[in-house]
Design a protein around this motif. Structure first.
Motif, mmCIF file in Angstrom:
data_model
loop_
_atom_site.group_PDB
_atom_site.id
_atom_site.type_symbol
_atom_site.label_atom_id
_atom_site.label_comp_id
_atom_site.label_asym_id
_atom_site.label_seq_id
_atom_site.Cartn_x
_atom_site.Cartn_y
_atom_site.Cartn_z
ATOM 1 N N UNK A 7 0.850 -1.188 0.000
ATOM 2 C CA UNK A 7 0.000 0.000 0.000
ATOM 3 C C UNK A 7 0.891 1.245 0.000
ATOM 4 N N UNK A 8 0.691 2.112 -0.988
ATOM 5 C CA UNK A 8 1.482 3.346 -1.072
ATOM 6 C C UNK A 8 1.096 4.272 0.076
ATOM 7 N N UNK A 9 2.098 4.705 0.854
ATOM 8 C CA UNK A 9 1.801 5.596 1.974
ATOM 9 C C UNK A 9 2.456 6.967 1.814
ATOM 10 N N UNK A 10 3.418 7.065 0.908
ATOM 11 C CA UNK A 10 4.078 8.356 0.714
ATOM 12 C C UNK A 10 4.825 8.357 -0.614
ATOM 13 N N UNK A 11 4.783 9.522 -1.290
ATOM 14 C CA UNK A 11 5.568 9.663 -2.516
ATOM 15 C C UNK A 11 6.291 10.992 -2.485
ATOM 16 N N UNK A 12 7.603 10.949 -2.650
ATOM 17 C CA UNK A 12 8.405 12.154 -2.667
ATOM 18 C C UNK A 12 9.017 12.376 -4.029
ATOM 19 N N UNK A 13 9.987 13.273 -4.085
ATOM 20 C CA UNK A 13 10.620 13.602 -5.356
ATOM 21 C C UNK A 13 11.552 12.500 -5.837
ATOM 22 N N UNK A 14 12.028 11.662 -4.902
ATOM 23 C CA UNK A 14 13.007 10.644 -5.248
ATOM 24 C C UNK A 14 12.495 9.214 -5.144
ATOM 25 N N UNK A 15 11.481 9.009 -4.299
ATOM 26 C CA UNK A 15 11.098 7.621 -4.026
ATOM 27 C C UNK A 15 9.637 7.501 -3.623
ATOM 28 N N UNK A 16 9.147 6.270 -3.721
ATOM 29 C CA UNK A 16 7.822 5.911 -3.222
ATOM 30 C C UNK A 16 8.008 5.004 -2.013
ATOM 31 N N UNK A 17 7.173 5.202 -0.997
ATOM 32 C CA UNK A 17 7.257 4.400 0.223
ATOM 33 C C UNK A 17 5.964 3.606 0.371
ATOM 34 N N UNK A 151 13.931 7.520 20.405
ATOM 35 C CA UNK A 151 13.913 8.225 19.124
ATOM 36 C C UNK A 151 14.585 7.376 18.053
ATOM 37 N N UNK A 152 13.889 7.222 16.929
ATOM 38 C CA UNK A 152 14.412 6.481 15.784
ATOM 39 C C UNK A 152 14.690 7.480 14.658
ATOM 40 N N UNK A 153 15.910 7.468 14.155
ATOM 41 C CA UNK A 153 16.260 8.349 13.036
ATOM 42 C C UNK A 153 15.949 7.595 11.742
ATOM 43 N N UNK A 154 15.153 8.207 10.861
ATOM 44 C CA UNK A 154 14.717 7.529 9.637
ATOM 45 C C UNK A 154 15.076 8.344 8.395
ATOM 46 N N UNK A 155 14.846 7.739 7.240
ATOM 47 C CA UNK A 155 14.983 8.351 5.912
ATOM 48 C C UNK A 155 16.392 8.872 5.638
ATOM 49 N N UNK A 156 17.275 7.962 5.300
ATOM 50 C CA UNK A 156 18.649 8.310 4.960
ATOM 51 C C UNK A 156 18.858 8.374 3.446
ATOM 52 N N UNK A 157 17.814 8.738 2.739
ATOM 53 C CA UNK A 157 17.869 8.784 1.277
ATOM 54 C C UNK A 157 18.830 9.804 0.721
#
Length: 225
Positions: A7-17, A151-157
């Motif tokens: 299930x698509x939950x987010x779409x940015x300029x570089x990737x789909x999550x 705290x969890x650090x996320x999104x290292x794209x």
């Protein structure tokens, strides 16, 4: 390849999550982050750059997890399809936490604990010479049922490797601007984050001086417009 039940939950300029509900035996499923093709680039160049970026993100997550930083666990890297399958962290972002408590002036937030764990986490990351590249309160998560202490650090794209104090200072400045623009009256919180950060940082003096330089350049840009 992204599974059919994703299930698509987010779409940015570089990737789909995507959220993949059925992944191996993981009860909460997993997150699949797929970098999509850039049609304006030559196919061979695009494949090279995309594979390189996927590899860099996966390596950053692995190195940080191994060093004890709380980051999403990487389950599988599908290089051919530019997709990383990783832990589905259950919780809310620091942005959500602060927005939900903004009207009460963040009284229910354990400011000292939250600031301490964010500061130590970022210092651990920078001590390994990993630059996040997009530090915002949306890319810091709080694990469910663990309050403000996990705290969890996320999104290292956009992450990359650098031992330069200026690159680390810019990372901090980006987060400072995120706090200032999104969360009013959190100056004390960010000051405590820096206090915790510099207690753990291996380049405390150099990064502190560079942060002042970066702030000065930021103020000049704001004045000029």
């Amino acid at each position: 390849m992204i599974p059919d039940d994703a299930v698509l939950i987010k779409q940015g300029a570089e990737a789909r999550v995507f959220h993949v509900p059925s992944f191996l035996t993981v009860p909460e499923g997993c997150i699949a982050k797929e970098r999509f093709k850039k049609t304006y680039r030559h196919p061979d160049l695009d494949q090279y750059l995309t594979s390189r970026r996927v590899g860099q993100e996966a390596r950053s997550l692995y190195r940080l997890k191994k060093a004890g930083l709380d980051t999403p666990t990487v389950y599988y890297v599908d290089t051919a399809n530019a997709t990383i399958f990783m832990e589905n962290v259950i919780g809310i972002t620091v942005k959500q936490r602060l927005l939900e408590t903004q009207e009460e002036n963040y009284q229910s937030v354990d400011i000292d604990t939250l600031a301490d764990v964010i500061g130590r986490s970022l210092a651990t990351m920078h001590n390994l010479n990993v630059i996040h590249g997009d530090l915002t309160t949306s890319n810091l998560m709080l694990r469910k049922d663990k309050g403000d202490a996990a705290v969890v650090v996320i999104d290292f794209g956009l992450s990359y490797n650098s031992n330069l104090p200026e690159d680390k200072a810019v990372d901090l400045y980006v987060l400072e601007r995120a706090f200032a623009s999104t969360h009013p009256q959190t100056e004390q919180l960010f000051a405590k984050i820096l206090e915790s950060y510099f207690k753990t940082s291996k380049q405390q003096k150099q990064i502190s001086h560079k942060l002042e330089d970066v702030r000065m350049r930021g103020r000049k840009r704001t004045m000029v417009g």
